[in-house]
Motif scaffolding. Sequence first.
Motif, PDB file in Angstrom:
ATOM      1  N   ARG A 244      -2.133   6.522  -2.248  1.00 50.71           N
ATOM      2  CA  ARG A 244      -1.221   5.984  -1.604  1.00 50.71           C
ATOM      3  C   ARG A 244      -1.820   5.772  -0.167  1.00 50.71           C
ATOM      4  O   ARG A 244      -1.210   5.413   0.723  1.00 50.71           O
ATOM      5  N   ARG A 245      -2.977   6.538   0.203  1.00 49.48           N
ATOM      6  CA  ARG A 245      -3.390   6.436   1.462  1.00 49.48           C
ATOM      7  C   ARG A 245      -3.875   5.014   1.809  1.00 49.48           C
ATOM      8  O   ARG A 245      -4.113   4.755   3.001  1.00 49.48           O
ATOM      9  N   ILE A 246      -4.113   4.308   0.764  1.00 50.84           N
ATOM     10  CA  ILE A 246      -4.968   3.014   0.667  1.00 50.84           C
ATOM     11  C   ILE A 246      -3.811   1.818   0.420  1.00 50.84           C
ATOM     12  O   ILE A 246      -3.463   1.043   1.021  1.00 50.84           O
ATOM     13  N   THR A 247      -3.098   2.328  -0.644  1.00 50.84           N
ATOM     14  CA  THR A 247      -2.139   1.151  -1.118  1.00 50.84           C
ATOM     15  C   THR A 247      -0.829   1.282  -0.286  1.00 50.84           C
ATOM     16  O   THR A 247      -0.202   0.004  -0.006  1.00 50.84           O
ATOM     17  N   GLY A 248      -0.537   2.261   0.295  1.00 56.89           N
ATOM     18  CA  GLY A 248       0.874   2.162   1.309  1.00 56.89           C
ATOM     19  C   GLY A 248       0.535   1.293   2.408  1.00 56.89           C
ATOM     20  O   GLY A 248       1.462   0.391   2.514  1.00 56.89           O
ATOM     21  N   PRO A 249      -0.308   1.658   3.435  1.00 53.99           N
ATOM     22  CA  PRO A 249      -0.396   0.769   4.440  1.00 53.99           C
ATOM     23  C   PRO A 249      -0.913  -0.557   4.094  1.00 53.99           C
ATOM     24  O   PRO A 249      -0.286  -1.393   4.729  1.00 53.99           O
ATOM     25  N   ALA A 250      -1.414  -0.909   2.960  1.00 51.99           N
ATOM     26  CA  ALA A 250      -1.893  -2.175   2.657  1.00 51.99           C
ATOM     27  C   ALA A 250      -0.583  -3.110   2.367  1.00 51.99           C
ATOM     28  O   ALA A 250      -0.254  -3.992   2.732  1.00 51.99           O
TER      29      ALA A 250
END
Length: 459
Positions: A244-250
């Motif tokens: 989620r640290r990658i997918t959320g901001p993306a």
Amino acid sequence: MTELPDEAPRAGAADPVARRRVARAVRSAVGVLGALAVLPAALAFGSPSATATPGLGPVPRPTGPVVAPGPGPVEPGPGLPRPDITTADEPGAAPPARPVALVTLGDGFLAGEGARWAGNAEGLGGDGGVPAALRDATDRTRTGASGAVPPRVYTDDCRRSDVLTLTTDTVHHHNIACSTAGAEAPSRAVRSHEAQLEQLRKLAARYDVRTVVVSIGGDDVRLTDTMKACAAAWRDRTDCSTDRRITGPAAERVAAVGEKVAAAVASVRAAADGTGSLPRVVVQSYPLPLASGDPDATTRLDENGRDRWGVAGCPFYDRDLRWLATGVGGALNDRIRAAARRSGADFVDVGGLLEGHQVCGGRAARTAFAADGTIASPGAERAEWARYVPRTAAEPPADEAREVLHPNYYGQRALKRCLGEVVARLAAVPGAAPVEAVCRGAAGIAPEDIAVTFPAATG
């Protein structure tokens, strides 16, 4: 006899010959004045409204040819315009036509970042890196065996390549795109370069700019950085698509990109306003450099094996490739298409431009050593058309890091073919409703053979 004016010279007046000369001059002058007095009537001769002179009755029409007295017309001297030639300085004259131009602006995907590489080099198995000889064989800036001077691939610090040139006999192409330019960057100066919108304004005043192609949004969603984050996750044996640290901001960045693209289109139109140019704005989506992760299109090298990265330059899990293809790249292109439609702009879908030649693909090959030790290049028809993630002992230089996962020399050639066809289509249907084009590659074809199609206009 008419008296001479008081100020006329009197010298020789007592001489009879002189007096006769003066008298003839005076009579000649009187004759000229008389001729000028009747000239208007003579010019009106033959007009229905001037067939009679009041008090004199009808004026008889001539029965023979009218011979104009005096010499014939005088030809204008050198450098003087003929009376029947209209010049641009005369009132009401049309200004001279300006040369026609095409402008491309935006980020590194349109500037040409990555065009240094003609395909990718095969890496060594396991933890080995890329042999220098193979690397040099794909690096266009290296001197070849013939000793020829290597080309200057990037023309300036905006990393504009020598490939994407669309100038023709009738159209001047000006590529003012700049690497690492976000949606708002065209309004700001970048390094040594004036703001792209200001450059566009000046070009639109000098040329008849008919088309402006825009590549905007990829840097705003950090497309390349997200792909690199997934590569780093693979090296750490984790999934980026579940982090989620990658997918959320993306996801947040993708959701916001549409308004930025629409604003960029409006700013392009505003820059050309009042210049005399009325360009069509063409919005380009993003070529996806990585295979989709589907089994029939992706390398079969072990997802957890070292050769996945060392040999193929593909440090990605298949499930992460699927997320990058749909949840990031595909979603980004969908937002860009929707923004173009709302803005009344033309749209070019280049998401599948590199298809059949993507990094991690199962249908493309890399430059490698042949069995006899010579270097074998697959050529454009079988090569990868995007820069891969090369395995090196140390971090690559900054300029090479910027090239990773951008279209390479072959990919730029495919984009040139795509945009050339689109611009030609728009020139053939000026004033038409917004047009959508799709540019798609395929395995086993050259960049110049990609398919360019035009679905129905958006209306």
